[in-house]
Scaffold this motif. Structure first.
Motif, PDB file in Angstrom:
ATOM      1  N   VAL A   1     -22.057  43.703  58.116  1.00 41.63           N
ATOM      2  CA  VAL A   1     -21.393  42.861  57.123  1.00 41.63           C
ATOM      3  C   VAL A   1     -22.078  43.086  55.780  1.00 41.63           C
ATOM      4  O   VAL A   1     -23.309  43.014  55.695  1.00 41.63           O
ATOM      5  CB  VAL A   1     -21.510  41.362  57.495  1.00 41.63           C
ATOM      6  CG1 VAL A   1     -20.727  40.503  56.505  1.00 41.63           C
ATOM      7  CG2 VAL A   1     -21.051  41.107  58.925  1.00 41.63           C
ATOM      8  N   ASP A   2     -21.315  43.396  54.750  1.00 42.31           N
ATOM      9  CA  ASP A   2     -21.869  43.472  53.394  1.00 42.31           C
ATOM     10  C   ASP A   2     -21.657  42.103  52.760  1.00 42.31           C
ATOM     11  O   ASP A   2     -20.521  41.740  52.404  1.00 42.31           O
ATOM     12  CB  ASP A   2     -21.169  44.568  52.581  1.00 42.31           C
ATOM     13  CG  ASP A   2     -21.470  45.965  53.120  1.00 42.31           C
ATOM     14  OD1 ASP A   2     -22.318  46.098  54.035  1.00 42.31           O
ATOM     15  OD2 ASP A   2     -20.869  46.931  52.615  1.00 42.31           O
ATOM     16  N   VAL A   3     -22.737  41.346  52.634  1.00 41.01           N
ATOM     17  CA  VAL A   3     -22.632  39.943  52.225  1.00 41.01           C
ATOM     18  C   VAL A   3     -22.601  39.845  50.703  1.00 41.01           C
ATOM     19  O   VAL A   3     -23.619  39.978  50.030  1.00 41.01           O
ATOM     20  CB  VAL A   3     -23.779  39.105  52.824  1.00 41.01           C
ATOM     21  CG1 VAL A   3     -23.629  37.646  52.395  1.00 41.01           C
ATOM     22  CG2 VAL A   3     -23.802  39.227  54.339  1.00 41.01           C
ATOM     23  N   GLU A   4     -21.403  39.645  50.189  1.00 46.97           N
ATOM     24  CA  GLU A   4     -21.183  39.541  48.748  1.00 46.97           C
ATOM     25  C   GLU A   4     -19.977  38.633  48.499  1.00 46.97           C
ATOM     26  O   GLU A   4     -19.198  38.368  49.415  1.00 46.97           O
ATOM     27  CB  GLU A   4     -20.901  40.943  48.178  1.00 46.97           C
ATOM     28  CG  GLU A   4     -19.622  41.546  48.744  1.00 46.97           C
ATOM     29  CD  GLU A   4     -19.489  43.055  48.535  1.00 46.97           C
ATOM     30  OE1 GLU A   4     -20.505  43.750  48.610  1.00 46.97           O
ATOM     31  OE2 GLU A   4     -18.350  43.501  48.329  1.00 46.97           O
ATOM     32  N   GLU A   5     -19.834  38.168  47.255  1.00 46.99           N
ATOM     33  CA  GLU A   5     -18.699  37.336  46.877  1.00 46.99           C
ATOM     34  C   GLU A   5     -17.461  38.206  46.613  1.00 46.99           C
ATOM     35  O   GLU A   5     -17.583  39.390  46.271  1.00 46.99           O
ATOM     36  CB  GLU A   5     -19.021  36.557  45.596  1.00 46.99           C
ATOM     37  CG  GLU A   5     -20.196  35.597  45.704  1.00 46.99           C
ATOM     38  CD  GLU A   5     -19.794  34.237  46.277  1.00 46.99           C
ATOM     39  OE1 GLU A   5     -18.654  34.100  46.767  1.00 46.99           O
ATOM     40  OE2 GLU A   5     -20.627  33.318  46.214  1.00 46.99           O
TER      41      GLU A   5
ATOM     42  N   ASP B   1     -27.670  43.377  42.563  1.00 50.38           N
ATOM     43  CA  ASP B   1     -26.464  42.828  41.937  1.00 50.38           C
ATOM     44  C   ASP B   1     -25.279  43.799  41.959  1.00 50.38           C
ATOM     45  O   ASP B   1     -24.437  43.792  41.058  1.00 50.38           O
ATOM     46  CB  ASP B   1     -26.754  42.357  40.504  1.00 50.38           C
ATOM     47  CG  ASP B   1     -27.312  43.491  39.646  1.00 50.38           C
ATOM     48  OD1 ASP B   1     -27.483  44.610  40.174  1.00 50.38           O
ATOM     49  OD2 ASP B   1     -27.569  43.252  38.448  1.00 50.38           O
ATOM     50  N   HIS B   2     -25.242  44.599  43.026  1.00 48.21           N
ATOM     51  CA  HIS B   2     -24.060  45.436  43.302  1.00 48.21           C
ATOM     52  C   HIS B   2     -23.794  46.502  42.250  1.00 48.21           C
ATOM     53  O   HIS B   2     -22.654  46.963  42.095  1.00 48.21           O
ATOM     54  CB  HIS B   2     -22.809  44.574  43.524  1.00 48.21           C
ATOM     55  CG  HIS B   2     -21.912  45.125  44.593  1.00 48.21           C
ATOM     56  ND1 HIS B   2     -20.860  45.964  44.323  1.00 48.21           N
ATOM     57  CD2 HIS B   2     -21.936  44.982  45.939  1.00 48.21           C
ATOM     58  CE1 HIS B   2     -20.268  46.307  45.461  1.00 48.21           C
ATOM     59  NE2 HIS B   2     -20.905  45.728  46.457  1.00 48.21           N
ATOM     60  N   VAL B   3     -24.829  46.963  41.570  1.00 53.89           N
ATOM     61  CA  VAL B   3     -24.643  48.125  40.693  1.00 53.89           C
ATOM     62  C   VAL B   3     -24.662  49.368  41.574  1.00 53.89           C
ATOM     63  O   VAL B   3     -25.556  49.531  42.412  1.00 53.89           O
ATOM     64  CB  VAL B   3     -25.765  48.221  39.633  1.00 53.89           C
ATOM     65  CG1 VAL B   3     -25.539  49.452  38.743  1.00 53.89           C
ATOM     66  CG2 VAL B   3     -25.803  46.953  38.792  1.00 53.89           C
TER      67      VAL B   3
ATOM     68  N   ALA C   1     -25.880  51.035  50.242  1.00 54.58           N
ATOM     69  CA  ALA C   1     -25.563  51.085  48.814  1.00 54.58           C
ATOM     70  C   ALA C   1     -24.235  50.398  48.529  1.00 54.58           C
ATOM     71  O   ALA C   1     -23.286  50.518  49.312  1.00 54.58           O
ATOM     72  CB  ALA C   1     -25.474  52.536  48.368  1.00 54.58           C
ATOM     73  N   PRO C   2     -24.139  49.674  47.397  1.00 56.61           N
ATOM     74  CA  PRO C   2     -22.849  49.122  46.993  1.00 56.61           C
ATOM     75  C   PRO C   2     -21.795  50.230  46.952  1.00 56.61           C
ATOM     76  O   PRO C   2     -22.036  51.310  46.399  1.00 56.61           O
ATOM     77  CB  PRO C   2     -23.138  48.582  45.583  1.00 56.61           C
ATOM     78  CG  PRO C   2     -24.596  48.281  45.602  1.00 56.61           C
ATOM     79  CD  PRO C   2     -25.226  49.324  46.477  1.00 56.61           C
ATOM     80  N   SER C   3     -20.652  49.972  47.585  1.00 56.16           N
ATOM     81  CA  SER C   3     -19.525  50.917  47.600  1.00 56.16           C
ATOM     82  C   SER C   3     -19.925  52.313  48.095  1.00 56.16           C
ATOM     83  O   SER C   3     -19.369  53.309  47.622  1.00 56.16           O
ATOM     84  CB  SER C   3     -18.907  51.031  46.194  1.00 56.16           C
ATOM     85  OG  SER C   3     -18.555  49.759  45.734  1.00 56.16           O
ATOM     86  N   PHE C   4     -20.864  52.378  49.028  1.00 53.83           N
ATOM     87  CA  PHE C   4     -21.273  53.670  49.608  1.00 53.83           C
ATOM     88  C   PHE C   4     -21.552  54.696  48.506  1.00 53.83           C
ATOM     89  O   PHE C   4     -21.151  55.856  48.595  1.00 53.83           O
ATOM     90  CB  PHE C   4     -20.205  54.195  50.581  1.00 53.83           C
ATOM     91  CG  PHE C   4     -19.916  53.235  51.700  1.00 53.83           C
ATOM     92  CD1 PHE C   4     -20.847  53.038  52.712  1.00 53.83           C
ATOM     93  CD2 PHE C   4     -18.733  52.510  51.745  1.00 53.83           C
ATOM     94  CE1 PHE C   4     -20.604  52.139  53.745  1.00 53.83           C
ATOM     95  CE2 PHE C   4     -18.475  51.604  52.779  1.00 53.83           C
ATOM     96  CZ  PHE C   4     -19.420  51.431  53.774  1.00 53.83           C
TER      97      PHE C   4
HETATM   98 ZN   LIG Z   1     -20.645  45.745  48.543  1.00 50.56          ZN
END
Ligand SMILES: [Zn+2]
Length: 284
Positions: free
Chosen positions: A8-12, A85-87, A121-124
């Motif tokens: 699970v990628d836990v983000e809003e 912060d998902h950069v 990583a955010p968005s692979f």
């Molecule tokens: Zn993500």
């Protein structure tokens, strides 16, 4: 029986990369938070099927909801890092990436009292040319990465990557790589790991990907985001392509998760790594 990885990628809902131009980071604190209730729903689902998973938590979320991180860990799941912060790595300097993975790891370890060894990583966004990130992960105490998606897609994917969990030799040491599941058809790797592919395409895509992994004698890796279980999330004004990708199929996700959890067994990535055979060092 093969056990797969439930991740699970836990983000809003407003932190997805596709929304970046429309929801700048300085607006995040004012947005309605929805993450906790969806994570609680996931925890209940996993408990119902006696499944364990790995939760890649964003540092930004952990700082605001420390109790959420503790309840995930308290339910027996692995806590790992999704950065601060998902950069995306493609938008970071190496030193910015280092701060993001070091700070998020420290916070998650402080909250749970347990070591954090995994990163996604955010968005692979660990794409060819960004391999330096693996060295920084090793230097910052991580032992595995789950970001190399062996597919070819605009903006992400690492087409030459191996499809199954394996070790990667780097100048700084060896890091385990646990890639999201792909389905091989006519020599092409199709993404079959979850997310939009789980919502938009028929269930049998992910099902076939996991079955194929089983035939190779290895664990597949499934991923989902809390907002994908939340059809009631506020609708943001974004271009039609982004809207289709983000909002299609939200109503089907819970039923499909029930089906998948009933059909397959799941555990955390950390549980697999204990048994992942280490390669023999060169020259021996
Ligand atoms: Zn993500």
């Amino acid at each position: 029986m093969i056990e797969h990885h439930f991740t699970v990628d836990v983000e809003e809902y407003f932190q997805v990369s596709a929304f970046e131009p429309w929801v700048p980071r300085d607006r995040w604190p004012a947005m309605e938070s929805r993450v906790s209730s969806s994570v609680e729903q996931l925890l209940a689902l996993l408990a119902q099927y006696d499944a364990r998973g790995t939760f890649f938590v964003l540092g930004w979320v952990a700082e605001r909801f420390p109790e959420l991180v503790r309840s995930i860990a308290g339910a027996g799941h692995e806590i790992a890092s999704h950065g601060w912060d998902h950069v995306r790595i493609t938008h970071q300097l190496p030193e910015e990436f280092r701060v993001s993975v070091a700070k998020s790891r420290r916070l998650l370890e402080d909250l749970t009292g347990a070591p954090v060894c995994g990163f996604r990583a955010p968005s692979f966004s660990l794409v060819p040319g960004c391999e330096w990130a693996l060295d920084i992960l090793l230097e910052e105490g991580y032992t595995y990465d789950s970001s190399l998606f062996p597919i070819r897609r605009p903006g992400y994917g690492y087409p030459s990557a191996q499809r199954d969990p394996h070790w990667i030799h780097r100048p700084t040491g060896m890091i385990a790589e646990v890639p999201p599941t792909t389905l091989s058809r006519c020599g092409i790797n199709l993404p079959a790991a979850g997310g939009a592919y789980f919502r938009i395409f028929p269930y049998r895509l992910v099902q076939a990907g996991l079955r194929q992994a089983e035939r190779r004698g290895t664990s597949g890796t499934f991923y989902i985001h809390p907002w994908e279980l939340d059809p009631g999330q506020p609708r943001l004004t974004v271009p039609v392509r982004t809207r289709i990708r983000h909002y299609t199929g939200l109503n089907r996700v819970v039923a499909r998760l029930h089906r998948m959890l009933a059909e397959f067994r799941f555990r955390s990535i950390a549980q697999t790594l204990v048994t992942l055979p280490q390669p023999v060092p060169a020259g021996q």
